[in-house]
Write an enzyme that holds these catalytic residues in place. Structure first.
Site, PDB file in Angstrom:
ATOM      1  N   LYS A 112      32.704 115.403  -3.795  1.00 47.49           N
ATOM      2  CA  LYS A 112      32.341 116.324  -4.869  1.00 47.49           C
ATOM      3  C   LYS A 112      33.151 117.622  -4.785  1.00 47.49           C
ATOM      4  O   LYS A 112      33.361 118.296  -5.781  1.00 47.49           O
ATOM      5  CB  LYS A 112      30.853 116.658  -4.811  1.00 47.49           C
ATOM      6  CG  LYS A 112      29.905 115.468  -4.893  1.00 47.49           C
ATOM      7  CD  LYS A 112      29.964 114.769  -6.231  1.00 47.49           C
ATOM      8  CE  LYS A 112      28.805 113.807  -6.444  1.00 47.49           C
ATOM      9  NZ  LYS A 112      28.833 112.643  -5.541  1.00 47.49           N
TER      10      LYS A 112
HETATM   11  C1  LIG Z   1      28.698 111.348  -5.758  1.00 50.77           C
HETATM   12  C2  LIG Z   1      29.072 110.390  -4.704  1.00 50.77           C
HETATM   13  C3  LIG Z   1      29.392 109.062  -5.009  1.00 50.77           C
HETATM   14  C4  LIG Z   1      29.324 108.512  -6.414  1.00 50.77           C
HETATM   15  O1  LIG Z   1      30.295 109.062  -7.261  1.00 50.77           O
HETATM   16  P1  LIG Z   1      30.127 108.967  -8.843  1.00 50.77           P
HETATM   17  O2  LIG Z   1      31.236 109.758  -9.399  1.00 50.77           O
HETATM   18  O3  LIG Z   1      28.774 109.571  -9.147  1.00 50.77           O
HETATM   19  O4  LIG Z   1      30.169 107.527  -9.204  1.00 50.77           O
HETATM   20  C5  LIG Z   1      29.780 108.240  -3.968  1.00 50.77           C
HETATM   21  N1  LIG Z   1      29.808 108.681  -2.691  1.00 50.77           N
HETATM   22  C6  LIG Z   1      29.491 109.945  -2.372  1.00 50.77           C
HETATM   23  C7  LIG Z   1      29.514 110.355  -0.946  1.00 50.77           C
HETATM   24  C8  LIG Z   1      29.128 110.856  -3.355  1.00 50.77           C
HETATM   25  O5  LIG Z   1      28.827 112.114  -3.023  1.00 50.77           O
END
Ligand SMILES: *Cc1c(COP(=O)(O)O)cnc(C)c1O
Length: 495
Positions: A112
């Site tokens: 993120k």
């Molecule tokens: C948010 C997240 C995901 C999923 O990503 P999306 O863009 O919501 O599909 C996968 N792994 C981790 C560690 C995340 O923080």
């Protein structure tokens, strides 16, 4: 010509990129999509020569056309700096059968950060450009990682406040501690008695509450979103796929023009959608392998063409993928039905009223580059153990879901196109699950002891993001029911 964005539910609602970033969600509840997708303007052969920041400029200026080059350069250089503990920003780890794209070297050690370290700069720049005078209130629902990354990005940013709702029992101990210790006078973190979908649905309701909007406006505030539906998150996520292609050209895994498969552990469908956009921009992406955990609503969707959220919700060791309503899929639905806004709106209405919708054969055909896969809890922990044993490399549970799905895909199809697996979190964020997968003797034990144990077995340095938690005071203690969210917002704004 400047590129416009319009809503997936009403193409008449057109805005500039900067306005779309401020608004977050379109007024009709739809998501903003670019009217057309621009092609990369440089040759693939020049990608290996670009730094991460240069790659970001190449990609982002094509999609955020109403930002000047100077503005973008300011945003990029402030986002991708020494906050990242790897000078290359996104290191690529090569194992015997895949390349892991390590997207977790930012300040909160999850992918993120790739988007949320730049979003506050994009948003405050956008607010200035649009003479937006109201204070921006970021409302965010989180399955664990978005919340902390958004808090870290927006803490003490002038002209903004940030409020994060997380499922009280749906995040890891480290994730929760990261959020509730967040500093910054403009931050507020609240636990919800419910799951992520409850939190996300609650936030969407607040966004589309006209009375609340008016009340806020009178007091000089406006909502915006740091969730992955914001194009200010989607666009920066396209960058690392383009960057990855350059790295694989550089290390000889690919030759110019060769296809590259991507494997993405998926929740809200933002990360893999960014990979799809990179393909539309001309990057030679082959298959888009969408990996789910036991909440395999997307796997079933790609298998059957039916999206059905009416099913039991599983709390897993990969909480950021414990999602039954993958919001960003709406953008792909819109594209796959020939950019038909009325049809998209009807699908989404059906999803909210009946809990499902079914797409037709033409739409299924449009989605043929996508391959769904899923891994249950046992397969996930087996994959962590296997990769550690065979490759001396430690995966977090989210990445392990993707890695397991990819291995099964290879076995099933014999497709040996070089693949990049999006590695979305540091194993330190999920030390309990990771260590008990490596050896059952670690199933018990205190969280920080497990972190020390992970350091001992892997030799990987303990990230500062984890180290600093040991002594950080808890600042946020509120836990509420999902029906109390509106009141909580109003209380926060009185501060
Ligand atoms: C948010 C997240 C995901 C999923 O990503 P999306 O863009 O919501 O599909 C996968 N792994 C981790 C560690 C995340 O923080």
């Amino acid at each position: 010509m400047s590129l416009q964005y319009y809503s997936t539910r009403n193409k008449q609602e057109k805005v500039s990129a900067s306005r779309a970033i401020i608004n977050g969600l379109a007024g009709d509840g739809g998501l903003y999509v670019p009217e057309s997708v621009p092609k990369l303007e440089i040759s693939l052969g020049s990608l290996p020569g670009l730094t991460y920041q240069e790659t970001a400029m190449v990609v982002m200026r094509l999609l955020l056309t109403d930002f000047t080059k100077e503005e973008l350069s300011y945003c990029i250089s402030h986002a991708y700096d020494s906050k990242f503990d790897a000078p290359e920003i996104v290191p690529v780890h090569v194992t015997s059968d895949a390349s892991y794209l390590e997207l977790y070297h930012g300040s909160t050690i999850a992918f993120k950060d790739m988007a949320l370290s730049i979003l506050p700069y994009l948003m405050t720049t956008a607010a200035k450009k649009n003479h937006e005078e109201k204070e921006i209130v970021i409302l965010t629902a989180t399955s664990g990682d978005t919340g902390k990354a958004a808090l870290a990005g927006f803490a003490d940013v002038p002209g903004t406040r940030i409020m994060v709702f997380y499922p009280k029992d749906g995040v890891s101990a480290i994730q929760e501690l990261q959020m509730v210790t967040q500093a910054g006078d403009n931050t507020c973190v609240i636990g919800i008695r419910g799951n992520f979908d409850d939190a996300q649905t609650g936030v969407k309701k607040l966004f589309s509450d006209p009375e609340l909007k008016e009340e806020l406006a009178e007091r000089g505030f406006r909502f915006s979103s740091a969730n992955s539906i914001n194009i200010g998150r989607l666009v920066p996520q396209i960058v690392y796929y383009v960057y990855a292609y350059g790295r694989l050209l550089k290390n000889g895994a690919l030759k110019e023009g060769d296809p590259m498969n991507v494997v993405v552990p998926t929740g809200n469908f933002g990360n893999i959608l960014a990979a799809w956009y990179s393909k539309q921009m001309g990057l030679p992406v082959g298959k888009l392998i969408c990996a789910s955990n036991e909440n395999k609503v997307l796997f079933d969707f790609f298998e059957t063409g039916i999206y059905d959220r009416k099913r039991p919700f599983h709390v897993t060791s990969s909480p950021s993928m414990d999602i039954l309503i993958s919001s960003n899929l709406e953008r792909l639905i819109f594209e796959s039905c020939g950019k038909d806004d009325e049809k998209t709106a009807a699908f989404m209405k059906s999803l909210s009223e009946n809990g499902n919708y079914a797409i037709d054969d033409a739409m299924k055909d449009f989605l043929k580059d996508f391959v769904g896969g899923c891994a249950d809890e046992a397969e996930t922990s087996r994959e962590i153990r296997r990769v550690f044993r065979d490759e001396q490399y430690v995966l977090d549970p989210h990445t392990a879901v993707a890695s397991s799905v990819y291995r099964h895909y290879r076995e099933r199809t014999a497709d040996d196109t070089p693949a990049v697996i999006a590695s979305t979190a540091s194993p330190y964020k999920f030390a309990r699950s990771v260590m008990s997968a490596i050896d059952e003797k670690y199933a018990e034990g205190e969280d920080f002891a497990l972190i020390d144990a992970l350091h001992e077995v892997s030799g990987m340095p303990v990230p500062e993001a984890v180290e600093s938690l040991k002594k950080a005071p808890v600042r946020h203690k509120q836990v509420i029911g999902k029906e109390e969210m509106r009141d909580a917002v109003l209380r926060f704004l009185e501060r």
